[in-house]
Design an enzyme around this catalytic site. Structure first.
Site, mmCIF file in Angstrom:
data_model
loop_
_atom_site.group_PDB
_atom_site.id
_atom_site.type_symbol
_atom_site.label_atom_id
_atom_site.label_comp_id
_atom_site.label_asym_id
_atom_site.label_seq_id
_atom_site.Cartn_x
_atom_site.Cartn_y
_atom_site.Cartn_z
ATOM 1 N N HIS A 104 43.183 39.495 24.393
ATOM 2 C CA HIS A 104 43.394 37.906 24.646
ATOM 3 C C HIS A 104 44.807 37.431 24.000
ATOM 4 C CE1 HIS A 104 39.039 37.577 26.079
ATOM 5 N NE2 HIS A 104 39.915 38.143 27.048
ATOM 6 N N HIS A 158 38.853 42.470 36.702
ATOM 7 C CA HIS A 158 37.420 42.758 36.048
ATOM 8 C C HIS A 158 37.140 41.192 35.281
ATOM 9 C CE1 HIS A 158 38.117 46.713 36.850
ATOM 10 N NE2 HIS A 158 36.804 46.981 37.072
ATOM 11 N N SER A 194 39.064 35.987 29.615
ATOM 12 C CA SER A 194 40.523 36.030 30.552
ATOM 13 C C SER A 194 40.977 35.030 31.535
ATOM 14 C CB SER A 194 40.812 37.480 31.008
ATOM 15 O OG SER A 194 39.845 37.957 31.909
ATOM 16 N N GLU A 233 34.788 39.604 40.019
ATOM 17 C CA GLU A 233 33.899 40.032 39.295
ATOM 18 C C GLU A 233 32.559 40.495 40.353
ATOM 19 O OE1 GLU A 233 33.004 40.240 36.104
ATOM 20 O OE2 GLU A 233 31.113 40.903 37.032
ATOM 21 N N GLY A 260 37.296 45.298 41.890
ATOM 22 C CA GLY A 260 38.626 44.851 41.584
ATOM 23 C C GLY A 260 39.743 45.544 41.700
ATOM 24 N N ASP A 314 40.591 45.377 33.249
ATOM 25 C CA ASP A 314 39.659 45.015 31.975
ATOM 26 C C ASP A 314 38.338 45.607 32.340
ATOM 27 O OD1 ASP A 314 38.691 44.668 29.338
ATOM 28 O OD2 ASP A 314 38.435 42.279 29.765
HETATM 29 N N1 SAM Z 1 38.171 40.407 31.526
HETATM 30 C C1 SAM Z 1 37.231 39.487 31.062
HETATM 31 C C2 SAM Z 1 37.322 38.907 29.684
HETATM 32 O O1 SAM Z 1 38.708 39.592 29.006
HETATM 33 O O2 SAM Z 1 37.105 37.948 29.173
HETATM 34 C C3 SAM Z 1 36.013 40.776 30.609
HETATM 35 C C4 SAM Z 1 35.492 41.614 31.457
HETATM 36 S S1 SAM Z 1 34.417 42.662 31.152
HETATM 37 C C5 SAM Z 1 34.756 43.712 29.854
HETATM 38 C C6 SAM Z 1 34.056 43.667 32.617
HETATM 39 C C7 SAM Z 1 33.674 42.902 33.908
HETATM 40 O O3 SAM Z 1 33.756 43.757 35.136
HETATM 41 C C8 SAM Z 1 32.048 42.842 33.714
HETATM 42 O O4 SAM Z 1 31.717 41.368 33.709
HETATM 43 C C9 SAM Z 1 31.396 43.529 34.820
HETATM 44 O O5 SAM Z 1 30.324 42.890 35.626
HETATM 45 C C10 SAM Z 1 32.656 43.686 35.789
HETATM 46 N N2 SAM Z 1 32.814 44.639 36.733
HETATM 47 C C11 SAM Z 1 32.330 46.048 36.333
HETATM 48 N N3 SAM Z 1 32.617 46.691 37.843
HETATM 49 C C12 SAM Z 1 33.478 46.079 38.353
HETATM 50 C C13 SAM Z 1 34.202 46.351 39.684
HETATM 51 N N4 SAM Z 1 34.544 47.507 40.005
HETATM 52 N N5 SAM Z 1 34.988 45.198 40.145
HETATM 53 C C14 SAM Z 1 34.882 44.070 39.780
HETATM 54 N N6 SAM Z 1 34.211 43.575 38.556
HETATM 55 C C15 SAM Z 1 33.524 44.695 37.703
#
Ligand code: SAM
Length: 280
Positions: free
Chosen positions: A19, A42, A100, A118, A144, A164
């Site tokens: 971040h 993500h 994020s 998401e 995503g 991410d």
């Molecule tokens: N980017 C966020 C942050 O920095 O605050 C944290 C993201 S976390 C590491 C990953 C997220 O991706 C999770 O909430 C999960 O549910 C979601 N996720 C998993 N596979 C996904 C996909 N194919 N497309 C979109 N989101 C997905």
């Protein structure tokens, strides 16, 4: 079925690097006149709340943002990051943590747009509540990486893509690189920030080799470790590949990474990597 929930990890050492680097990149990219398209592949739940009743194993933030909270010797990039987190908290106590999407939403100028993806239904609902009614932000409950392809190139040819994933499946490492190569073919001048966890070092070495072999130019790597690699005990380091980074990022990370390795590293075993993987 997705089992990963970022709430358990919010504000940990990986989020601090992720971040602070994101914020620096947003600040740089929003200085230029042209409209910017930001894509978060993500997004997570958008915001998190810490409670003193949290079980010890879920208090990862204590060895992350918690350790920086009261320091008065922060390098500029970390000071900006802590100021942002402070503005999100009332008073002096660290209780809330922005994900994020909130760093991105705050950076938007009236001409910019943000696309958040998401897949987890609960986090998707939370994310909608956190973002609120904002015509500049679109929240998409779909994959995503596929979504990113459809959004590139941006109409004004300026874009920041933040990737991410939770890397729940072994194939995710390979899939991320494949999709980035394909996105870069559509939009070669975009800035791509790709986070990775080091659980098995070999997987990251493979990602790195594939990116170098792809022919994509101007790739930098920034990694922070709080202890030596340990496949049995999970993630001890994590990093980011950045394609077409702001020219200011290298210097910012030159100050940030040694500081974090010292302050967050366990028993003096913190380390960092700062590498230009492919020249401009
Ligand atoms: N980017 C966020 C942050 O920095 O605050 C944290 C993201 S976390 C590491 C990953 C997220 O991706 C999770 O909430 C999960 O549910 C979601 N996720 C998993 N596979 C996904 C996909 N194919 N497309 C979109 N989101 C997905």
């Amino acid at each position: 079925m997705l089992s990963y929930r970022h709430a358990f990890h919010a504000g940990n050492f990986a989020d601090v690097l992720k971040h602070s680097l994101l914020l620096h990149t947003l600040n740089y990219m929003t200085q230029k006149e042209k409209p910017l398209r930001i894509i978060d592949t993500h997004a997570g739940a958008g915001a998190y709340t810490f409670s003193s009743n949290q079980p010890i194993k879920n208090r990862e933030y204590e060895n992350g943002v918690g350790k920086l909270w009261k320091r008065d010797d922060l390098p500029a990039t970390l000071q900006d990051y802590i100021n942002f987190v402070k503005a999100f908290n009332d008073g002096d106590r660290l209780q809330h943590y922005p994900g994020s999407p909130l760093f991105m939403q705050a950076a938007l100028r009236p001409k910019d747009n943000l696309f958040l993806h998401e897949l987890h239904s609960t986090d998707w609902r939370l994310l909608n509540d956190v973002i609120g009614d904002d015509r500049q932000v679109k929240i998409i409950d779909d994959d995503g990486l596929a979504g990113m392809q459809g959004l590139l190139p941006p109409p004004d040819r300026r874009g920041l893509v933040f990737i991410d994933p939770s890397y729940e499946l072994k194939n995710d490492y390979h899939e991320v690189v494949k999709q980035v190569i394909s996105a870069h073919k559509r939009f070669a001048t975009g800035t791509y920030v790709i986070w990775y966890p080091v659980v098995l070092r070999q997987r990251i070495d493979d990602m790195q080799k594939a990116l170098i072999k792809s022919g994509i130019k101007n790739i930098q790597l920034f990694e922070l470790g709080i202890a030596p690699d340990s496949p049995e005990y999970g993630m001890n380091s994590s990093g980011l590949f950045v394609i077409n980074p702001p020219w200011t990022l290298w210097k910012a990370m030159e100050e940030t990474l040694p500081y974090l390795a010292e302050v967050l590293g366990e028993n003096g075993e913190g380390f960092y990597r700062l590498e230009q993987l492919v020249a401009e």
